[in-house]
Design an enzyme around this catalytic site. Structure first.
Site, PDB file in Angstrom:
ATOM      1  N   THR A  54      -8.624   7.841  -6.881  1.00  0.00           N
ATOM      2  CA  THR A  54      -7.845   6.360  -7.297  1.00  0.00           C
ATOM      3  C   THR A  54      -7.727   5.972  -8.608  1.00  0.00           C
ATOM      4  O   THR A  54      -8.858   6.609  -9.401  1.00  0.00           O
ATOM      5  CB  THR A  54      -8.388   5.264  -6.370  1.00  0.00           C
ATOM      6  OG1 THR A  54      -7.936   4.184  -6.813  1.00  0.00           O
ATOM      7  CG2 THR A  54     -10.149   5.356  -6.289  1.00  0.00           C
ATOM      8  N   ASP A  55      -6.872   5.508  -9.063  1.00  0.00           N
ATOM      9  CA  ASP A  55      -6.802   4.978 -10.285  1.00  0.00           C
ATOM     10  C   ASP A  55      -7.823   3.792 -10.695  1.00  0.00           C
ATOM     11  O   ASP A  55      -8.134   3.606 -11.884  1.00  0.00           O
ATOM     12  CB  ASP A  55      -5.622   4.283 -10.816  1.00  0.00           C
ATOM     13  CG  ASP A  55      -4.897   3.281  -9.920  1.00  0.00           C
ATOM     14  OD1 ASP A  55      -5.502   2.833  -9.064  1.00  0.00           O
ATOM     15  OD2 ASP A  55      -3.655   2.995 -10.246  1.00  0.00           O
ATOM     16  N   GLU A  56      -8.409   3.291  -9.652  1.00  0.00           N
ATOM     17  CA  GLU A  56      -9.244   2.393  -9.736  1.00  0.00           C
ATOM     18  C   GLU A  56     -10.561   2.676 -10.548  1.00  0.00           C
ATOM     19  O   GLU A  56     -11.411   1.640 -10.829  1.00  0.00           O
ATOM     20  CB  GLU A  56      -9.540   1.514  -8.203  1.00  0.00           C
ATOM     21  CG  GLU A  56      -8.319   1.282  -7.814  1.00  0.00           C
ATOM     22  CD  GLU A  56      -8.414   0.352  -6.353  1.00  0.00           C
ATOM     23  OE1 GLU A  56      -9.351  -0.458  -6.449  1.00  0.00           O
ATOM     24  OE2 GLU A  56      -7.300   0.257  -5.690  1.00  0.00           O
TER      25      GLU A  56
ATOM     26  N   TYR B 147     -15.896  -0.803  -3.933  1.00  0.00           N
ATOM     27  CA  TYR B 147     -15.091   0.347  -3.587  1.00  0.00           C
ATOM     28  C   TYR B 147     -14.866   1.547  -4.780  1.00  0.00           C
ATOM     29  O   TYR B 147     -14.878   2.769  -4.929  1.00  0.00           O
ATOM     30  CB  TYR B 147     -13.787   0.031  -3.206  1.00  0.00           C
ATOM     31  CG  TYR B 147     -12.532   1.173  -3.191  1.00  0.00           C
ATOM     32  CD1 TYR B 147     -12.602   2.081  -2.167  1.00  0.00           C
ATOM     33  CD2 TYR B 147     -11.488   1.074  -3.816  1.00  0.00           C
ATOM     34  CE1 TYR B 147     -11.865   3.172  -2.179  1.00  0.00           C
ATOM     35  CE2 TYR B 147     -10.403   1.968  -3.894  1.00  0.00           C
ATOM     36  CZ  TYR B 147     -10.662   2.955  -3.049  1.00  0.00           C
ATOM     37  OH  TYR B 147      -9.564   4.216  -3.196  1.00  0.00           O
TER      38      TYR B 147
ATOM     39  N   LYS C 176     -15.860   5.589  -5.422  1.00  0.00           N
ATOM     40  CA  LYS C 176     -14.933   6.498  -5.701  1.00  0.00           C
ATOM     41  C   LYS C 176     -15.406   7.225  -7.013  1.00  0.00           C
ATOM     42  O   LYS C 176     -15.160   8.315  -7.152  1.00  0.00           O
ATOM     43  CB  LYS C 176     -13.704   6.106  -5.835  1.00  0.00           C
ATOM     44  CG  LYS C 176     -13.167   5.716  -4.310  1.00  0.00           C
ATOM     45  CD  LYS C 176     -12.977   6.844  -3.296  1.00  0.00           C
ATOM     46  CE  LYS C 176     -12.165   7.929  -3.694  1.00  0.00           C
ATOM     47  NZ  LYS C 176     -11.941   8.912  -2.496  1.00  0.00           N
TER      48      LYS C 176
HETATM   49  P1  NAD Z   1      -7.585   5.242   4.954  1.00  0.00           P
HETATM   50  O1  NAD Z   1      -8.724   3.916   4.863  1.00  0.00           O
HETATM   51  O2  NAD Z   1      -6.427   4.674   5.429  1.00  0.00           O
HETATM   52  O3  NAD Z   1      -8.035   6.462   5.742  1.00  0.00           O
HETATM   53  C1  NAD Z   1      -9.450   6.915   5.539  1.00  0.00           C
HETATM   54  C2  NAD Z   1      -9.627   7.843   6.714  1.00  0.00           C
HETATM   55  O4  NAD Z   1     -10.927   8.561   6.310  1.00  0.00           O
HETATM   56  C3  NAD Z   1      -9.878   7.300   8.144  1.00  0.00           C
HETATM   57  O5  NAD Z   1      -9.077   7.991   8.995  1.00  0.00           O
HETATM   58  C4  NAD Z   1     -11.158   7.366   8.283  1.00  0.00           C
HETATM   59  O6  NAD Z   1     -11.688   7.379   9.547  1.00  0.00           O
HETATM   60  C5  NAD Z   1     -11.745   8.450   7.777  1.00  0.00           C
HETATM   61  N1  NAD Z   1     -13.205   8.651   7.158  1.00  0.00           N
HETATM   62  C6  NAD Z   1     -13.794   7.679   6.525  1.00  0.00           C
HETATM   63  N2  NAD Z   1     -14.919   8.003   6.284  1.00  0.00           N
HETATM   64  C7  NAD Z   1     -15.341   9.191   6.842  1.00  0.00           C
HETATM   65  C8  NAD Z   1     -16.180  10.037   6.879  1.00  0.00           C
HETATM   66  N3  NAD Z   1     -17.554   9.873   6.471  1.00  0.00           N
HETATM   67  N4  NAD Z   1     -16.033  11.252   7.693  1.00  0.00           N
HETATM   68  C9  NAD Z   1     -14.952  11.489   8.075  1.00  0.00           C
HETATM   69  N5  NAD Z   1     -13.959  10.631   8.110  1.00  0.00           N
HETATM   70  C10 NAD Z   1     -14.126   9.482   7.496  1.00  0.00           C
HETATM   71  O7  NAD Z   1      -7.560   5.436   3.496  1.00  0.00           O
HETATM   72  P2  NAD Z   1      -6.273   5.960   2.663  1.00  0.00           P
HETATM   73  O8  NAD Z   1      -5.507   4.837   2.179  1.00  0.00           O
HETATM   74  O9  NAD Z   1      -5.493   7.077   3.744  1.00  0.00           O
HETATM   75  O10 NAD Z   1      -7.128   6.713   1.545  1.00  0.00           O
HETATM   76  C11 NAD Z   1      -7.332   8.231   1.450  1.00  0.00           C
HETATM   77  C12 NAD Z   1      -7.980   8.499   0.350  1.00  0.00           C
HETATM   78  O11 NAD Z   1      -7.147   8.270  -0.771  1.00  0.00           O
HETATM   79  C13 NAD Z   1      -9.131   7.765   0.073  1.00  0.00           C
HETATM   80  O12 NAD Z   1     -10.294   8.820  -0.428  1.00  0.00           O
HETATM   81  C14 NAD Z   1      -8.759   6.937  -0.874  1.00  0.00           C
HETATM   82  O13 NAD Z   1      -9.847   6.355  -2.051  1.00  0.00           O
HETATM   83  C15 NAD Z   1      -7.663   7.614  -1.681  1.00  0.00           C
HETATM   84  N6  NAD Z   1      -6.687   6.762  -2.420  1.00  0.00           N
HETATM   85  C16 NAD Z   1      -5.951   5.950  -1.520  1.00  0.00           C
HETATM   86  C17 NAD Z   1      -4.919   5.048  -2.094  1.00  0.00           C
HETATM   87  C18 NAD Z   1      -4.319   4.011  -1.645  1.00  0.00           C
HETATM   88  O14 NAD Z   1      -3.176   3.415  -2.012  1.00  0.00           O
HETATM   89  N7  NAD Z   1      -4.367   3.970  -0.351  1.00  0.00           N
HETATM   90  C19 NAD Z   1      -4.592   5.470  -3.425  1.00  0.00           C
HETATM   91  C20 NAD Z   1      -5.363   6.261  -4.207  1.00  0.00           C
HETATM   92  C21 NAD Z   1      -6.244   7.073  -3.721  1.00  0.00           C
HETATM   93  P1  TYD Z   2      -4.704  -3.680  -1.896  1.00  0.00           P
HETATM   94  O1  TYD Z   2      -3.227  -3.560  -1.131  1.00  0.00           O
HETATM   95  O2  TYD Z   2      -5.869  -4.275  -1.093  1.00  0.00           O
HETATM   96  O3  TYD Z   2      -4.688  -2.559  -2.728  1.00  0.00           O
HETATM   97  P2  TYD Z   2      -5.967  -2.586  -4.327  1.00  0.00           P
HETATM   98  O4  TYD Z   2      -6.691  -3.796  -3.987  1.00  0.00           O
HETATM   99  O5  TYD Z   2      -6.644  -1.520  -3.772  1.00  0.00           O
HETATM  100  O6  TYD Z   2      -4.968  -2.687  -5.247  1.00  0.00           O
HETATM  101  O7  TYD Z   2      -4.198  -5.152  -2.759  1.00  0.00           O
HETATM  102  C1  TYD Z   2      -3.107  -4.860  -3.745  1.00  0.00           C
HETATM  103  C2  TYD Z   2      -3.073  -6.032  -4.534  1.00  0.00           C
HETATM  104  O8  TYD Z   2      -2.581  -7.302  -3.695  1.00  0.00           O
HETATM  105  C3  TYD Z   2      -4.387  -6.414  -4.973  1.00  0.00           C
HETATM  106  O9  TYD Z   2      -4.098  -6.975  -6.383  1.00  0.00           O
HETATM  107  C4  TYD Z   2      -4.885  -7.535  -4.093  1.00  0.00           C
HETATM  108  C5  TYD Z   2      -3.671  -8.227  -3.620  1.00  0.00           C
HETATM  109  N1  TYD Z   2      -3.704  -8.649  -2.453  1.00  0.00           N
HETATM  110  C6  TYD Z   2      -3.071 -10.202  -2.053  1.00  0.00           C
HETATM  111  O10 TYD Z   2      -2.783 -10.876  -2.925  1.00  0.00           O
HETATM  112  N2  TYD Z   2      -3.238 -10.532  -0.843  1.00  0.00           N
HETATM  113  C7  TYD Z   2      -3.777  -9.836   0.321  1.00  0.00           C
HETATM  114  O11 TYD Z   2      -3.760 -10.277   1.361  1.00  0.00           O
HETATM  115  C8  TYD Z   2      -4.078  -8.503   0.048  1.00  0.00           C
HETATM  116  C9  TYD Z   2      -4.921  -7.500   0.955  1.00  0.00           C
HETATM  117  C10 TYD Z   2      -4.237  -8.025  -1.396  1.00  0.00           C
END
Ligand code: NAD
Ligand code: TYD
Length: 365
Positions: free
Chosen positions: A135-137, A161, A165
């Site tokens: 992630t960019d975070e 989080y 990561k």
């Molecule tokens: P999500 O929470 O929707 O899904 C995560 C999945 O991983 C779930 O199905 C969960 O059951 C599985 N999981 C968790 N721990 C596990 C373990 N120990 N063993 C096996 N399975 C496990 O997350 P997402 O949003 O789909 O994100 C997927 C990946 O992408 C993550 O690594 C996250 O850090 C990264 N990512 C997410 C975003 C975003 O905006 N959602 C952006 C950049 C990177």
């Molecule tokens: P989120 O979707 O949780 O992603 P991330 O924290 O990984 O960026 O949140 C996106 C942005 O929205 C973040 O600045 C937090 C804000 N946010 C709210 O303002 N209200 C909410 O209920 C949630 C879940 C997030």
């Protein structure tokens, strides 16, 4: 299974989109290892039922014996690691699961993969890839006038989080430099799109709006995120897996910085047109400012020039087209929404937002 890949976390939001897209355009099978946490949902993969190219395995990336067995049985040519706890707010309430799954889990997965990789012949070892999805975070928070994150930006994670990561990214890097494991890392901005669990901002706002519940905006709503449609993230991962230089990291983003309040307003305007409220009032009336997230990062922005220039990847969707598709998907898939809003989901909403928002009706907050 010849020429398969092992995907971890493939029942979550991005992982399931990735598996569906992969099998729509590749003959290579997918072994999908997911522990089915609250965020993992087999319904996301229902369209693959009966498809022999998809093998789902219920298990943990931290289960070294299971992972070793899967690797030796299926002999994948690559591992794509999505598995992680992914929600910042949950990491604030309970950081230990993030240390366990994201750090210890990635460590055990790397070790199992390293043992397997060492058993391969020279050709297999050279062709093998471990792609770590991050992630960019990890880069921390930007001031308004700072340039977007490049791959050289120092790691300055601020939440449990992002710290977990960042730690996993470091482990992946070290397994390349120390053991020669052929790794790739992608650091992507905020994703949105179909199958997104409604604890994150965009799906939460859509489902709360339709349920006539308050739309919680943290603090002043001026925090900025860089949003990318999930299918574009999936295409970037496929491209990096195909042609990325071993040991490199690639930032993935949509050049689409927006303040949270603006995102919420856009969704409200779309819903006003696509599913107007029965009382004719605008959904924006449901916007409710709530207490800010502790340590809330103010701004993320990705400089995606490396992946664009080196690998020729570009997003297909604009934010306008992607968000319209996303809202339409939630309107068309209310059964999916009802299914994921289980008792455990309701407990979470109560913990995070309190009773007023968990049960609130429009105008109640
Ligand atoms: P999500 O929470 O929707 O899904 C995560 C999945 O991983 C779930 O199905 C969960 O059951 C599985 N999981 C968790 N721990 C596990 C373990 N120990 N063993 C096996 N399975 C496990 O997350 P997402 O949003 O789909 O994100 C997927 C990946 O992408 C993550 O690594 C996250 O850090 C990264 N990512 C997410 C975003 C975003 O905006 N959602 C952006 C950049 C990177
Ligand atoms: P989120 O979707 O949780 O992603 P991330 O924290 O990984 O960026 O949140 C996106 C942005 O929205 C973040 O600045 C937090 C804000 N946010 C709210 O303002 N209200 C909410 O209920 C949630 C879940 C997030």
């Amino acid at each position: 299974m010849k020429h398969c890949i092992l995907v971890t976390g493939g029942a979550g939001f991005i992982g399931s989109n990735f598996v569906l897209d992969w099998l729509a355009q590749s003959q290579q099978s997918v072994i999908n290892l997911d522990k089915l946490s609250y965020a993992g949902n087999l319904q996301n993969l229902a369209s693959l039922q009966g498809d022999a190219r998809h093998v789902f395995v219920h298990g943990d990336i931290g289960d070294s014996d299971l992972v070793a067995k899967l690797l030796s049985t299926h002999q994948p040519r690559a591992v794509v690691n999505f598995a992680a706890e992914s929600h910042v707010d949950r990491s604030i309430h309970g950081p230990e699961a993030f240390v366990q799954n994201n750090i210890v889990g990635t460590f055990r997965l790397l070790e199992a993969v390293r043992s397997y990789w060492q058993t391969m012949d020279v050709e297999g070892r050279a062709a093998f890839r471990f792609l770590h999805v991050s992630t960019d975070e990890v880069y921390g928070s930007l001031a308004p006038d700072e340039p977007a994150f490049t791959e050289q930006h120092p790691f300055e994670p601020n939440s449990p989080y992002s710290a977990s990561k960042a730690a996993s990214d470091h482990l992946v890097r070290a397994w390349h430099h120390t053991y020669g494991l052929p790794v790739l890392t992608t650091n992507c901005s905020n994703n949105y799109g179909p199958l997104h669990f409604p604890e994150k901002l965009i799906p939460l706002v859509i489902v709360n709006a339709l349920a006539l519940k308050p739309l919680p905006v943290y603090g002043d709503g001026q925090q900025i995120r860089d949003w990318l449609y999930v299918k574009d993230h999936c295409s970037a991962i496929r491209r990096v897996l195909q042609a990325g230089r071993v040991g490199e990291t690639y930032n993935i983003g949509g050049w689409n910085e927006q303040a949270n309040l603006s995102i919420v307003r856009t969704i409200c305007e779309l819903l006003d047109r696509m599913a107007p409220r029965a009382d004719g009032k605008p959904y924006q009336e449901q916007i409710t400012f709530v207490t800010d997230r502790p340590g809330h990062d103010r701004r993320y922005a990705i400089d995606a020039r490396k992946v664009e220039q080196e690998l020729g990847w570009k997003p297909q969707e604009t934010f306008e087209s992607g968000i319209a598709k996303t809202v339409q998907w939630y309107l068309d898939n209310q059964d999916w929404v009802a299914h994921v809003q289980s008792g455990a989901y309701r407990d979470w909403v109560h913990t995070q937002y309190g009773a007023a928002i968990a049960q609130g009706q429009a105008g109640a907050a």
